[in-house]
Design a protein around this motif. Structure first.
Motif, short mmCIF file in Angstrom:
data_model
loop_
_atom_site.label_atom_id
_atom_site.label_comp_id
_atom_site.label_asym_id
_atom_site.label_seq_id
_atom_site.Cartn_x
_atom_site.Cartn_y
_atom_site.Cartn_z
N ALA A 1 -0.57 -7.29 -11.13
CA ALA A 1 -1.29 -8.06 -10.12
C ALA A 1 -0.52 -8.04 -8.80
O ALA A 1 0.69 -7.86 -8.80
CB ALA A 1 -1.48 -9.51 -10.57
N ALA A 2 -1.25 -8.22 -7.69
CA ALA A 2 -0.62 -8.25 -6.37
C ALA A 2 -1.34 -9.25 -5.49
O ALA A 2 -2.53 -9.54 -5.70
CB ALA A 2 -0.65 -6.87 -5.73
N ILE A 3 -0.62 -9.75 -4.50
CA ILE A 3 -1.19 -10.69 -3.53
C ILE A 3 -0.58 -10.39 -2.18
O ILE A 3 0.60 -10.08 -2.07
CB ILE A 3 -0.92 -12.15 -3.97
CG1 ILE A 3 -1.69 -13.13 -3.10
CG2 ILE A 3 0.58 -12.46 -3.98
CD1 ILE A 3 -1.73 -14.55 -3.68
N ASN A 4 -1.42 -10.45 -1.13
CA ASN A 4 -0.88 -10.17 0.19
C ASN A 4 -0.11 -11.37 0.71
O ASN A 4 -0.14 -12.47 0.13
CB ASN A 4 -1.99 -9.74 1.15
CG ASN A 4 -2.86 -10.89 1.60
OD1 ASN A 4 -3.10 -11.83 0.83
ND2 ASN A 4 -3.34 -10.82 2.82
N TRP A 5 0.60 -11.20 1.83
CA TRP A 5 1.54 -12.23 2.26
C TRP A 5 0.83 -13.53 2.62
O TRP A 5 1.38 -14.60 2.45
CB TRP A 5 2.38 -11.73 3.43
CG TRP A 5 1.63 -11.65 4.73
CD1 TRP A 5 0.93 -10.60 5.22
CD2 TRP A 5 1.51 -12.70 5.71
NE1 TRP A 5 0.38 -10.91 6.42
CE2 TRP A 5 0.72 -12.20 6.76
CE3 TRP A 5 1.99 -14.01 5.78
CZ2 TRP A 5 0.41 -12.96 7.88
CZ3 TRP A 5 1.67 -14.77 6.90
CH2 TRP A 5 0.89 -14.24 7.93
N ALA A 6 -0.41 -13.45 3.10
CA ALA A 6 -1.14 -14.67 3.47
C ALA A 6 -1.86 -15.30 2.28
O ALA A 6 -2.38 -16.40 2.39
CB ALA A 6 -2.14 -14.35 4.57
N GLY A 7 -1.90 -14.56 1.18
CA GLY A 7 -2.53 -15.10 -0.02
C GLY A 7 -4.02 -14.93 -0.10
O GLY A 7 -4.66 -15.41 -1.03
N GLY A 8 -4.61 -14.20 0.85
CA GLY A 8 -6.06 -14.08 0.85
C GLY A 8 -6.61 -12.88 0.11
O GLY A 8 -7.81 -12.78 -0.13
N THR A 9 -5.75 -11.97 -0.26
CA THR A 9 -6.17 -10.75 -0.97
C THR A 9 -5.39 -10.61 -2.25
O THR A 9 -4.16 -10.73 -2.24
CB THR A 9 -5.94 -9.51 -0.08
OG1 THR A 9 -6.71 -9.62 1.11
CG2 THR A 9 -6.34 -8.24 -0.83
N THR A 10 -6.10 -10.38 -3.34
CA THR A 10 -5.45 -10.17 -4.63
C THR A 10 -6.02 -8.94 -5.32
O THR A 10 -7.16 -8.53 -5.05
CB THR A 10 -5.63 -11.38 -5.56
OG1 THR A 10 -7.02 -11.64 -5.73
CG2 THR A 10 -4.95 -12.62 -4.99
N SER A 11 -5.22 -8.36 -6.20
CA SER A 11 -5.64 -7.20 -6.99
C SER A 11 -5.10 -7.37 -8.39
O SER A 11 -4.03 -7.94 -8.59
CB SER A 11 -5.10 -5.90 -6.39
OG SER A 11 -5.51 -5.73 -5.04
N TYR A 12 -5.85 -6.84 -9.37
CA TYR A 12 -5.45 -6.97 -10.77
C TYR A 12 -5.69 -5.67 -11.53
O TYR A 12 -6.64 -4.93 -11.24
CB TYR A 12 -6.26 -8.08 -11.46
CG TYR A 12 -6.02 -9.45 -10.92
CD1 TYR A 12 -6.84 -9.98 -9.92
CD2 TYR A 12 -4.97 -10.23 -11.40
CE1 TYR A 12 -6.61 -11.24 -9.40
CE2 TYR A 12 -4.74 -11.50 -10.90
CZ TYR A 12 -5.57 -11.99 -9.90
OH TYR A 12 -5.34 -13.25 -9.40
N ALA A 13 -4.86 -5.45 -12.52
CA ALA A 13 -5.12 -4.38 -13.47
C ALA A 13 -6.28 -4.79 -14.35
O ALA A 13 -6.47 -5.98 -14.63
CB ALA A 13 -3.89 -4.11 -14.32
#
Length: 121
Positions: free
Chosen positions: A47-59
């Motif tokens: 999983a990942a999240i951008n620095w502002a917390g508005g974008t996430t990604s998941y396996a």
């Protein structure tokens, strides 16, 4: 130089939950993510999240079960893991990079030492 410290791993029964935490030192505007490495396997993106917390990604393997979030005020990134399965057993690593795409691809500049999650059946 950024140091990442993970915590929250442990032993849990299948179907249970755990929350991992990652606290970075220094600059906190990095893109952040979690990876895991099971015994005998390569390290994989979770999983990942951008620095502002508005974008996430998941396996795909964790979509709908895991949630990544970040508390900017406390400089902490979390990975909430629900409905855990034995196949989720692995060492979980926190990672940070200035590029979201590089982070997801596994090329992050900074890595934590990992925290072990064991899910029993």
């Amino acid at each position: 130089q950024v140091q990442l410290v993970e915590s929250g791993g442990g032993l849990v029964q299948a179907g249970g939950s755990l929350r991992l935490s990652c606290v970075p030192s220094g600059r906190t505007t990095y893109e952040m993510g979690w990876f895991r490495q099971a015994p005998g396997n390569e390290r994989k993106f979770i999983a990942a999240i951008n620095w502002a917390g508005g974008t996430t990604s998941y396996a795909d393997s964790v979509k709908g079960r895991f949630t990544i979030s970040r508390d900017i005020a406390n400089d902490t990134v979390y990975l909430q893991m629900n409905s855990l399965k034995p196949e989720d057993t692995a060492v979980y690593y926190c990672a940070a990079d200035s590029s979201y795409s590089v982070l997801i691809a596994g090329g992050a500049d900074y890595w934590g030492k990992g925290t072990l999650v064991t899910v029993s059946s």
